[in-house]
Each structure stands twice: as structure tokens, then as C-alpha cells.
Write an enzyme that holds these catalytic residues in place. Structure first.
Site, short mmCIF file in Angstrom:
data_model
loop_
_atom_site.label_atom_id
_atom_site.label_comp_id
_atom_site.label_asym_id
_atom_site.label_seq_id
_atom_site.Cartn_x
_atom_site.Cartn_y
_atom_site.Cartn_z
N GLY A 130 2.40 3.36 6.34
CA GLY A 130 3.53 3.47 5.27
C GLY A 130 3.17 5.01 4.49
N ASN A 182 2.25 -3.31 -5.31
CA ASN A 182 1.31 -3.82 -4.42
C ASN A 182 0.13 -4.61 -5.15
OD1 ASN A 182 1.25 -1.30 -5.34
ND2 ASN A 182 -0.82 -0.87 -4.17
N GLN A 227 5.23 -3.86 0.98
CA GLN A 227 4.61 -5.12 0.48
C GLN A 227 5.65 -6.31 0.42
OE1 GLN A 227 1.71 -5.97 -0.12
NE2 GLN A 227 0.61 -4.16 -0.22
N HIS A 281 0.32 -3.11 9.51
CA HIS A 281 -1.14 -3.94 9.02
C HIS A 281 -0.59 -4.77 7.99
CE1 HIS A 281 -2.83 -1.68 5.69
NE2 HIS A 281 -1.95 -0.57 6.14
N THR A 286 2.81 12.10 21.73
CA THR A 286 2.96 10.99 22.64
C THR A 286 2.81 9.73 21.90
OG1 THR A 286 2.09 12.15 24.42
CG2 THR A 286 2.03 9.91 24.86
N CYS A 295 -6.69 0.73 -2.05
CA CYS A 295 -6.95 2.13 -2.12
C CYS A 295 -7.83 2.63 -3.09
CB CYS A 295 -5.42 2.83 -2.00
SG CYS A 295 -4.44 2.19 -0.61
C1 LIG Z 1 3.10 -0.25 -1.47
C2 LIG Z 1 2.32 0.38 -0.35
N1 LIG Z 1 2.87 1.44 0.26
C3 LIG Z 1 2.22 2.08 1.02
C4 LIG Z 1 0.90 1.84 1.62
C5 LIG Z 1 0.03 2.64 2.49
O1 LIG Z 1 0.48 2.24 3.78
P1 LIG Z 1 -0.47 2.58 5.07
O2 LIG Z 1 -2.10 2.07 4.92
O3 LIG Z 1 -0.11 1.82 6.16
O4 LIG Z 1 -0.26 4.07 5.13
C6 LIG Z 1 0.34 0.60 1.10
C7 LIG Z 1 -0.87 0.12 1.44
O5 LIG Z 1 -1.90 -0.69 0.80
C8 LIG Z 1 1.19 -0.09 0.07
O6 LIG Z 1 0.68 -1.33 -0.36
#
Ligand SMILES: Cc1ncc(COP(=O)(O)O)c(C=O)c1O
Length: 379
Positions: A71, A147, A175, A197, A233, A319
Site C-alpha cells: 500500500g 485504518n 482497509q 497482507h 523481476t 505504524c
Molecule cells: C490505510 C492504509 N494505507 C496504507 C497502508 C500501508 O500498506 P503497506 O503496509 O502494504 O505498505 C496501511 C497499512 O497499515 C493502511 O492501513
């Protein structure tokens, strides 16, 4: 100890069918998809089959699907490749850091950035986005589902507005995908980001949907993979896993939504039955993400106490967890710092049973009582 993982919004466990396919792919389909021989062509077929699975799950064309590392990368590609000095960019102040930090970086390079505030109900008012537009607005990016709160945003309406005003529209649906229908043919969206994931697929793999006719310059120069946008790749087994995960997520969507709704209701009812004083934050939410304030109880302490009981929840989003600062998202919706510090996110998914959510609710009730007594005896 029987552990219960309630942090599905941070990441999901992998689906066993996805894992089986990935193991098979890693062991047997090891060719380079760019090679002309049969080993290469078998690997290419796996990548293209996954691209079709993702495209079918969104109802778009497979040529509109680009595989990325997740993401964050998909969000970065769009923002960094569409905006130039002098352009105006609108996003919301409670997006994921991969949007907000990129926006602030772009701000330092002469791109004008407007951050629209969410309402106290946890969603973005479409009118505040429309009101922020200027003659030089080039791109708007609003997340589909927040999120931390699980709240839904009016991306269909904003997309229509953008299409009729010649503005590019991006949505981070990391999300949202797999939690609510997302038939892209019914939406005026130029770019979508999502990640493996969060849908019971592998980590380190994501997708960027780019509407046909919209072009972006290459982000990584090299062998021309991924439609010349992202050379390198391909991660064939992760791509295969993503394809299957997206097919499973969308083909069982109604059942998943029903399951999550029942699990969430069971959990919240059980908290109430156990006399826990809490507030559920955000309206118009996808089921499964519960953002809860337990008045007078530190969210961080509750997280640590529950962790010792084998229950994993989150304070803020993954995060930003690890810090005991109040969640910026909660402050953005107008919550006081004290309430924000007393708030946790508990997220449920496919693996949870009614027994799990009853157990989580009872354990929370016990911990909340214990922490209340401790704070009373400490004066
Ligand atoms: C709303 C949102 N955007 C982006 C991401 C980032 O995704 P990734 O961990 O695959 O980089 C997250 C991950 O927590 C998310 O909740």
C-alpha cells in the site's frame, strides 16, 4: 495460553489455501517471467493469472493492474508521479503516513497541499473536499476506509466530482478492499492502492490500479516490467498469493461481512453485559474495526495488560504504535487528548469465533475493573 489476535487491521494471518499456492509456486515455478523458455513462460502465466484474478475482483481490465510492494508504495507512486511544482493537491489530514509524509515532502518541492479535516463522526465531508478545490487542483486522494476508525468515506461521490472537474482521483482502499463491495466500473476513480497482507495474503505485495488512458512516468527504470512503470523481476509467489487472496476476499464478500457484523455485535454486547463503560468511535463503519474509548483507562496500559493475557490489540494504528502519543487521527476528529490516550483499536476478522469475542470482552472487563481500582487507590 490460548492467544487471540485482535489486530486484523494491522495485518491478517495468511489464508491456508494462499500459503499452499505460494509454497507450490516458490518450489516449482522458479523461472524468470521475462525468460522466453518454458520455465519463464510458466512463471509469466502465474503472474498474469494473478493479475486477472485481481482485475476480476475489482471488475476492471487486467492491463489496469500493477503489482507493487504494498500500500505504501502504491500511494507513493501516485503522489510522486502525478504532481509537479505549481500543482495543487488535496488529501485528508487523517490519511495513512504514506500519504501524509509524501504530501509534506511534495509541499517542500513547490506543490500546494490542502489537508481537509475529518468530521467528528470520523468521515470526510465531500463538500469540504469540493470547497478546497482551486483552478490548479490536479489530484485528490481520499482513503476509502480509515485504518483506525473503520469509517467509510464518500469516494463514489468525490470520484464523480473529480471526473466532471478534470481532476485526477486516487483512493487508498487498503482497509476497504474485501470488507465492502468495490466494483470499480461503478466508480470514477483513476488510481486505487491496496495491499496483500490486509486480505489474508502475503506481506510485501500490493497493487496499484491505474485507469486505462491515465499514464504515469516510470518509477523504477530497468527491464520494463509492470507496464514499464516498475522494473525488477517479479515476486512471483507473492503475486500468486495476492491473486488468490483477492479472489477469496471478493467471492466470499457477503459471508465475510455477515460474519464480521455478527462477531462485532457479539463483542460489543458482551462488553455491555459486563458493565464496561466505553464509547465506540466513528459512524458509518465497515464491520470489524472497533475504535473504543475506555474512560479513565490508559489505552497503552490496557494493551500491555491484555498482551500478558494473550490478547493482541492496538493503541492507534500499527505504524504509529510503540509510541504513547495520542493518535493524530483521533485528535483530528476533535477528540480530547485525554480521551485519545484512553482509546484502543480492536479489530476482528475471518478467524474469530463467538467464543473468542466473548473471551476478549470478559478479559477487557476484568482488566478495566482492575485498572480503575488501581487508579482509585492511587488517588
Ligand atoms: C490505510 C492504509 N494505507 C496504507 C497502508 C500501508 O500498506 P503497506 O503496509 O502494504 O505498505 C496501511 C497499512 O497499515 C493502511 O492501513
Amino acid at each position: 495460553m490460548n492467544r487471540i489476535y485482535c489486530d486484523i487491521a494491522a495485518t491478517t494471518p495468511i489464508d491456508s489455501k494462499v500459503l499452499e499456492l505460494m509454497e507450490h509456486t516458490q518450489e516449482y515455478i522458479f523461472g524468470n517471467p521475462s525468460s522466453v523458455h518454458i520455465f519463464g513462460q510458466e512463471a509469466k502465466a502465474v503472474v498474469e493469472r494473478a493479475r486477472i484474478q485481481v482485475a476480476e475482483s475489482l471488475n476492471c481490465n487486467s492491463s489496469e493492474i500493477i503489482f507493487t510492494s504494498g500500500g505504501s508504495e502504491s500511494n507513493n507512486i501516485v503522489l510522486q508521479n502525478t504532481l509537479n511544482a505549481g500543482d495543487h493537491f488535496i488529501t485528508s489530514s487523517y490519511e495513512h503516513p504514506s500519504i501524509l509524509k509524501t504530501a509534506s515532502h511534495l509541499g517542500s518541492k513547490g506543490i500546494e497541499v490542502t489537508l481537509v479535516l475529518p468530521s467528528s463522526d470520523g468521515s470526510i465531508d465531500k463538500n469540504s473536499v469540493y470547497d478546497a478545490c482551486k483552478s490548479n487542483t490536479k489530484l485528490i486522494s481520499i482513503m476509502g476506509v480509515n485504518n483506525e476508525l473503520g469509517t467509510l468515506n464518500p469516494i463514489k461521490e468525490i470520484g464523480e466530482f473529480c471526473a466532471s472537474n478534470n481532476i485526477l482521483f486516487h483512493s487508498d482502499v487498503v482497509q476497504m478492499f474485501g470488507k465492502t463491495p468495490l466494483n470499480i466500473s461503478e466508480f470514477n476513480i483513476d488510481f486505487l492502492s491496496f495491499a496483500g497482507h490486509k486480505i489474508y495474503g502475503p506481506k510485501g505485495i500490493g497493487v496499484l490500479f491505474i485507469r486505462k488512458g491515465v499514464t504515469l512516468p516510470p518509477l523504477i527504470f530497468g527491464g520494463g516490467q509492470e507496464n514499464n512503470l516498475r522494473a525488477g523481476t517479479e515476486n512471483v509467489d507473492a503475486i500468486a498469493g495476492f491473486g488468490l487472496a483477492s479472489e477469496i476476499a471478493t467471492s466470499n464478500l457477503d459471508d465475510n461481512i455477515e460474519h464480521l457484523t455478527q462477531i462485532e455485535n457479539c463483542f460489543l454486547n458482551s462488553l455491555q453485559k459486563n458493565d464496561v463503560d466505553f464509547m465506540l468511535n466513528g459512524k458509518n463503519r465497515v464491520p470489524g474495526i472497533c475504535n473504543l474509548t475506555f474512560f479513565g483507562i490508559s489505552g497503552q496500559t490496557l494493551l500491555l495488560n491484555l498482551d500478558m493475557q494473550g490478547i493482541a490489540i492496538s493503541f492507534g494504528s500499527a505504524c504509529s504504535s510503540g509510541s504513547v502519543k495520542a493518535s493524530q487521527t483521533l485528535l483530528e476528529i476533535g477528540m480530547s487528548e485525554e480521551d485519545a490516550l484512553n482509546t484502543v483499536r480492536i479489530s476482528f476478522g475471518k478467524p474469530h469465533t463467538f467464543e473468542d469475542c466473548e473471551k476478549v470482552a470478559i478479559t477487557i472487563a476484568n482488566q478495566v475493573k482492575k485498572l480503575k481500582n488501581t487508579s482509585i487507590s492511587h488517588g
